[in-house]
Enzyme design. Structure first.
Site, PDB file in Angstrom:
ATOM      1  CG  HIS A   1      26.205  45.477  49.861  1.00 37.64           C
ATOM      2  ND1 HIS A   1      26.492  46.812  49.676  1.00 37.64           N
ATOM      3  CD2 HIS A   1      26.757  45.123  51.064  1.00 37.64           C
ATOM      4  CE1 HIS A   1      27.191  47.242  50.723  1.00 37.64           C
ATOM      5  NE2 HIS A   1      27.364  46.251  51.570  1.00 37.64           N
TER       6      HIS A   1
ATOM      7  CG  HIS B   1      19.673  48.572  48.741  1.00 35.97           C
ATOM      8  ND1 HIS B   1      19.813  49.510  47.745  1.00 35.97           N
ATOM      9  CD2 HIS B   1      20.922  48.175  49.060  1.00 35.97           C
ATOM     10  CE1 HIS B   1      21.098  49.669  47.468  1.00 35.97           C
ATOM     11  NE2 HIS B   1      21.786  48.876  48.267  1.00 35.97           N
TER      12      HIS B   1
ATOM     13  NE  ARG C   1      23.219  46.355  51.350  1.00 37.08           N
ATOM     14  CZ  ARG C   1      23.985  47.270  51.930  1.00 37.08           C
ATOM     15  NH1 ARG C   1      24.465  47.039  53.145  1.00 37.08           N
ATOM     16  NH2 ARG C   1      24.240  48.414  51.344  1.00 37.08           N
TER      17      ARG C   1
ATOM     18  NE  ARG D   1      22.121  54.216  49.270  1.00 36.30           N
ATOM     19  CZ  ARG D   1      22.601  53.031  48.913  1.00 36.30           C
ATOM     20  NH1 ARG D   1      22.055  51.932  49.437  1.00 36.30           N
ATOM     21  NH2 ARG D   1      23.600  52.914  48.064  1.00 36.30           N
TER      22      ARG D   1
END
EC number: 3.1.3.9
Length: 346
Positions: A115, A176, A170, A79
């Protein structure tokens, strides 16, 4: 991959600079794409309107969450919020600075985005059902009308827009990379296509329960294989705790195993509750509105319940019960609002 991620970090920094004043809006969009929203909002909403579509929404949520975990453990993507600190591409004096927010510190591996994947799969089912309904309506009016044709594609335009803003949010909050959210959308569409062609409404209780058990067993089998190969499945949790700016931003209910517990509880308790209280629906917009409103309120009240995290296994088990209670309450509320004779086929 490091070079690609370095380019994407530059893109991420640009997003944070351009939309820095709209961080709360970005956090709202990210929250909207949270897989929990599928269970707390989408399932109660759709199930109270159409049992068949509601079951497809639940199956899309469960299958996409499980596949997301499977892919995360295989691909082991980093990440952004911890990669910038771990990457050897940078020295301490030129390491990129990216902002973190209260929703940044997800604990699982980063690829693909859960997500993006779950939201796309679930909303694909919802928009597919809506598009089918609109197409049926257009046949009874003027199917060749440009206005009707445009109305029929509106659900798909909405899906594209929703997926886009969730992906941007995100990336903005640094949870991300861009390629991770794009892969999540792609796999989410494939899951949506697959589930939309299943006759989920005709599945027996044993099918629902059997698949839920399969998901749990497959997850633990994968976990065991990784551990046997001397690969720590919880490596991402270690990095999340190390590089998150605030310890309170790291939540145990974002871990992959908690997601599986949620899936198991939702699917098994739905099957059990339908077996005992399922009904033949009585048409009526007023009844459906009452059922939707009551189910959504009940789901949000259940979500407010918090469990102690002293024992991780107990916390996961309570998570399964909690989200199972959401679907049980939805079935029961629909039984009360849209009552009818018990469906003997279940």
């Amino acid at each position: 991959m490091d070079r690609l991620q370095a380019i994407e970090i530059t893109h991420l920094q640009r997003l944070q600079h351009v939309f820095g004043d709209y961080s709360e809006a970005m956090l709202f969009l990210s929250h909207l794409g949270d897989p929990r929203s599928a269970f707390l909002m989408c399932v109660p909403l759709v199930y109270c309107i159409s049992r068949g579509a509601g079951l497809k929404v639940l199956w899309a949520a469960v299958m996409s969450e499980w596949l997301n975990l499977l892919l995360k453990w295989i691909l082991n993507g980093h990440r952004p919020y911890w990669w910038v600190h771990e990457s050897k591409l940078y020295e301490d004096d030129n390491r990129p600075i990216i902002k973190q927010y209260r929703l940044t510190c997800e604990t699982g591996p980063g690829v693909p985005s859960g997500h993006a994947m779950v939201a796309t799969a679930v909303w694909f089912i919802m928009m597919s059902s809506l598009a089918t309904h609109l197409a049926t309506m257009s046949k009874s009016t003027n199917p060749r009308s440009r206005l009707m044709r445009f109305i029929c594609i509106l659900p798909w335009l909405f899906l594209a827009g929703l997926a886009s803003v969730i992906c941007v949010s995100r990336v903005f909050i640094a949870t991300h990379f861009t390629h991770q959210v794009l892969l999540g959308v792609l796999v989410g569409v494939l899951v949506g296509l697959f589930i939309s062609n299943l006759q989920v409404h005709a599945f027996s209780t044993s099918t629902h329960v059997g698949f839920a058990i399969f998901v749990v067993l497959a997850t633990f089998l994968q976990y065991g294989i990784m551990a046997a190969l001397n690969f720590d499945p919880s490596w991402s949790m270690t990095l999340a705790l190390r590089w998150c700016e605030r310890r309170e931003w790291v939540h145990l209910d974002t871990t992959p195993l908690y997601c599986i517990a949620r899936d198991f509880g939702s699917l098994t308790l739905l099957a059990a509750s339908e077996r005992f209280v399922a009904t033949k629906e009585i048409a009526g917009v007023g009844r459906q509105i009452a059922a939707v409103a009551t189910s959504l309120i009940c789901a949000q009240l259940i979500e407010l319940v918090r469990f102690p995290m002293d024992n991780v296994s107990v916390f996961y088990a309570m998570g399964a019960v909690k989200y199972g209670a959401v679907v049980v309450s939805t079935v029961a509320i629909k039984r009360l609002c849209c009552y009818g004779k018990k469906n003997k086929t279940l």
